[in-house]
Design a protein around this motif. Structure first.
Motif, PDB file in Angstrom:
ATOM      1  N   ASP A  23      52.861  49.017  31.211  1.00  0.00           N
ATOM      2  CA  ASP A  23      53.669  48.600  32.355  1.00  0.00           C
ATOM      3  C   ASP A  23      55.042  49.260  32.428  1.00  0.00           C
ATOM      4  O   ASP A  23      55.470  49.689  33.498  1.00  0.00           O
ATOM      5  CB  ASP A  23      53.806  47.077  32.384  1.00  0.00           C
TER       6      ASP A  23
ATOM      7  N   SER B 129      39.083  42.976  33.219  1.00  0.00           N
ATOM      8  CA  SER B 129      40.038  42.342  32.305  1.00  0.00           C
ATOM      9  C   SER B 129      40.577  43.367  31.297  1.00  0.00           C
ATOM     10  O   SER B 129      41.783  43.398  31.018  1.00  0.00           O
ATOM     11  CB  SER B 129      39.356  41.178  31.588  1.00  0.00           C
TER      12      SER B 129
ATOM     13  N   ASN C 154      43.045  45.625  33.040  1.00  0.00           N
ATOM     14  CA  ASN C 154      44.327  44.942  33.240  1.00  0.00           C
ATOM     15  C   ASN C 154      45.125  44.848  31.932  1.00  0.00           C
ATOM     16  O   ASN C 154      46.356  44.921  31.947  1.00  0.00           O
ATOM     17  CB  ASN C 154      44.120  43.572  33.871  1.00  0.00           C
TER      18      ASN C 154
ATOM     19  N   LYS D  98      43.342  48.210  43.565  1.00  0.00           N
ATOM     20  CA  LYS D  98      44.411  47.320  43.133  1.00  0.00           C
ATOM     21  C   LYS D  98      44.227  45.957  43.778  1.00  0.00           C
ATOM     22  O   LYS D  98      43.722  45.844  44.891  1.00  0.00           O
ATOM     23  CB  LYS D  98      45.773  47.868  43.572  1.00  0.00           C
TER      24      LYS D  98
ATOM     25  N   LYS E  48      47.883  44.759  39.323  1.00  0.00           N
ATOM     26  CA  LYS E  48      46.664  44.668  38.515  1.00  0.00           C
ATOM     27  C   LYS E  48      45.474  45.226  39.268  1.00  0.00           C
ATOM     28  O   LYS E  48      45.530  45.460  40.472  1.00  0.00           O
ATOM     29  CB  LYS E  48      46.397  43.207  38.153  1.00  0.00           C
TER      30      LYS E  48
ATOM     31  N   ALA F  16      48.896  46.305  31.368  1.00  0.00           N
ATOM     32  CA  ALA F  16      49.982  45.486  30.828  1.00  0.00           C
ATOM     33  C   ALA F  16      50.703  46.227  29.699  1.00  0.00           C
ATOM     34  O   ALA F  16      51.934  46.195  29.615  1.00  0.00           O
ATOM     35  CB  ALA F  16      49.430  44.152  30.326  1.00  0.00           C
TER      36      ALA F  16
END
Length: 144
Positions: free
Chosen positions: A118, A108, A111, A64, A129, A115
């Motif tokens: 989440d 990326s 992440n 993380k 992230k 998202a």
């Protein structure tokens, strides 16, 4: 002597793999790497290793962002020098772990997955992230 990575996730760029969020703790996030059937049957040897076969049966554990956790090479070095020798048959008695080189485009993608997930994540982990770290870890998938 530092452990060597078994593969480089940059080789995933030519595949149609997807990542599925599995879980997380305070310092790491775990993903499953899912490949379409055509990628599994038509992998190319890129000179490094067949990335698909290396990832099958394993989960991707990544650090993380914004934690003070040890790096994955440090964790693996400690595992190999201090934990593994305590067992007579570490290959069978311990969950196997392998260092893997990360890639910024993969980070990326991870992440992006976080998202989208989440609101399903634990409240105090929301918004965290994946770190832009050089290494992650492959861990045997014990769910199956």
């Amino acid at each position: 002597m530092s452990p060597k990575p078994v593969a480089d996730l940059a080789h995933l760029k030519g595949t149609n793999c997807q990542f599925k969020f599995i879980g997380e703790g305070a310092a790491n996030i775990v993903f499953e790497v899912i490949f379409p059937e055509e990628d599994i049957t038509t992998t190319q040897d890129d000179g490094d290793s067949k990335i698909v076969s290396i990832l099958q049966g394993k989960l991707l554990r990544v650090p993380k962002a914004n934690t003070k956790a040890f790096t994955h090479p440090e964790i693996l070095q400690y595992w190999e020098s201090s934990i593994s020798p305590l067992f007579d048959n570490p290959q069978e008695d311990l969950v196997q772990q392998y260092l893997i080189r990360l890639d910024n485009s993969i980070v990326s993608q991870l992440n992006d997955v976080l998202a989208k997930e989440d609101l399903q994540r634990r409240y105090d982990f929301r918004g965290t992230k994946v770190a832009e770290a050089e290494y992650g870890m492959l861990v045997e998938d014990m769910r199956k």
